[in-house]
Design an enzyme around this catalytic site. Structure first.
Site, PDB file in Angstrom:
ATOM      1  N   ASN A   1      54.418 -20.197  51.066  1.00 36.84           N
ATOM      2  CA  ASN A   1      55.421 -19.259  51.560  1.00 36.84           C
ATOM      3  C   ASN A   1      54.717 -18.241  52.459  1.00 36.84           C
ATOM      4  OD1 ASN A   1      57.176 -17.113  51.911  1.00 36.84           O
ATOM      5  ND2 ASN A   1      57.916 -17.110  49.805  1.00 36.84           N
TER       6      ASN A   1
ATOM      7  N   CYS B   1      60.677 -11.632  54.247  1.00 35.17           N
ATOM      8  CA  CYS B   1      60.744 -13.050  54.653  1.00 35.17           C
ATOM      9  C   CYS B   1      61.804 -13.305  55.721  1.00 35.17           C
ATOM     10  CB  CYS B   1      60.991 -13.936  53.440  1.00 35.17           C
ATOM     11  SG  CYS B   1      59.699 -13.774  52.217  1.00 35.17           S
TER      12      CYS B   1
ATOM     13  N   HIS C   1      63.656 -20.955  55.461  1.00 38.89           N
ATOM     14  CA  HIS C   1      62.478 -20.224  54.993  1.00 38.89           C
ATOM     15  C   HIS C   1      61.849 -21.040  53.869  1.00 38.89           C
ATOM     16  CE1 HIS C   1      59.776 -17.376  53.411  1.00 38.89           C
ATOM     17  NE2 HIS C   1      60.505 -17.055  52.359  1.00 38.89           N
TER      18      HIS C   1
END
Ligand code: UT7
Length: 322
Positions: free
Chosen positions: A279, A113, A249
């Site tokens: 996500n 990520c 994020h």
């Protein structure tokens, strides 16, 4: 002193939308649970045959248009991704070919990520040093390909997408500082069991899906991000009230709220896309950035704090004057 500066942004989301209600029909979950625990309501899923580089190309072309540059101007390509099309050539090379560019360095960064922040930090060093004059930086993922659609603890979270920025040299600031970190001792909390070199025992399933001890990841993510944003603010000698926009994020609304609280930032100054996108790993920060640039919230001169945390564990933050 020379800085790198964001000259343009772009994003692309695959057409197909998968809602929480759709997921209720696939696994034992509820829209209410997903919304309350994560903040997610829907996510985009790549079409069969649509790859990470397909998404990246569309985001890249948008960013190039926004920056007013052509393929001939680009002299550096870096793609943050955990879901490359193939083992090699890397996504940077595949994207380079799509854009009709030859010769410039093109590679991928594998930091889950945090992949986009890592890629941005690398490109920043090349541009600020004068080695590159027009860098294409991408975060792109097709996480749906490594998601176990029978595992309710992970399949409700992830989505597909791509975000891109063009970085150019500037005498005016620009990217002010990037802060990267990692701690591999947590490699058993968020991972895929197999890959290229580590293979399943003979007779075991070949599939290698995302495994996550969500609750434990959550705790380390909150603590690490709180420390990271403080480090970034302190390193720049600013008060967090100077930050115009937090671009986090998009993993979990509760993690984002904790980070904003630590910075003393109201949620109105936090760019949120996870409700509609889930996500998307390395794609989430550049897509959130592009969303807020295009809807007019982020304006030239605004101070941005981008941050991410993910598998590895890896983490990173960049403070930038837009
Ligand atoms: O992006 C990179 C980094 N990743 C992250 O930062 C993710 C961090 N973690 C999280 O966002 C959260 O931990 C999750 C959203 C993944 C999970 O939320 P949680 O509040 O930590 O839930 P939990 O894992 O502690 O599970 C609570 C309960 C369990 O049931 P019991 O044992 O209490 O009976 C789970 O089995 O919720 C159950 N559960 C679900 N229930 C309905 C787990 N997934 C689901 C689901 N629907 N989809």
């Amino acid at each position: 002193m020379m800085y790198s500066r964001i000259a343009g942004t772009g994003r692309y989301l695959p057409e197909r939308v998968l809602t929480n209600q759709d997921l209720e029909k696939i696994v034992d979950t509820t829209d209410e649970w997903i919304r309350e625990r994560t903040g997610i309501e829907r996510r985009h899923i790549a079409a069969p045959g649509e790859t990470t580089v397909d998404l990246a190309e569309k985001a890249a072309r948008q960013a190039m248009d926004a920056a007013g540059v052509t393929a001939a101007d680009i002299d550096f390509i870096v793609v943050g991704t955990t879901t490359p099309d193939v083992i090699f050539p890397n996504c940077g090379c595949l994207l380079q070919e799509r854009l009709g560019i030859r010769g410039c360095p093109a590679f991928s960064v594998e930091a889950a990520c945090s992949g986009f922040i890592y890629a941005l930090a690398v490109a920043d060093r090349f541009v600020a040093a004068g080695t590159a004059r027009c860098a294409l930086v991408i975060g792109a993922e097709t996480l749906s390909r490594i998601t176990d659609w029978n595992d309710r603890s992970t399949c409700v979270i992830f989505g597909d997408g791509a975000g891109a920025v063009i970085l150019k040299p500037s005498a005016e600031p620009g990217l002010l500082s990037c802060h990267l970190g990692a701690d591999g001792t947590y490699n058993d909390l968020l991972f895929t069991p197999y890959g290229t070199s580590r293979r399943p025992e003979p007779g075991m399933p070949e599939a290698s899906y995302i495994q996550m001890k969500g609750n434990e990841v959550f705790k380390v993510a909150v603590k690490t991000l709180e420390r990271l944003v403080e480090e970034t603010v302190t390193a720049n000698g600013i008060d967090s009230s100077a930050i115009d926009w937090l671009i986090p994020h998009q993993a979990n609304l509760r993690i984002i709220e904790a980070t904003a609280k630590r910075l003393g930032m109201p949620m109105e100054r936090v760019i949120l896309t996870l409700r509609d996108q889930g996500n998307t790993s390395a794609a989430s920060v550049p897509m959130a950035l592009d969303t807020a640039v295009r809807d007019g919230r982020i304006k030239r001169g605004d101070l941005l704090l981008m941050e991410a945390f993910g598998g590895g564990f890896t983490w990173g933050a960049c403070l930038a004057r837009y």
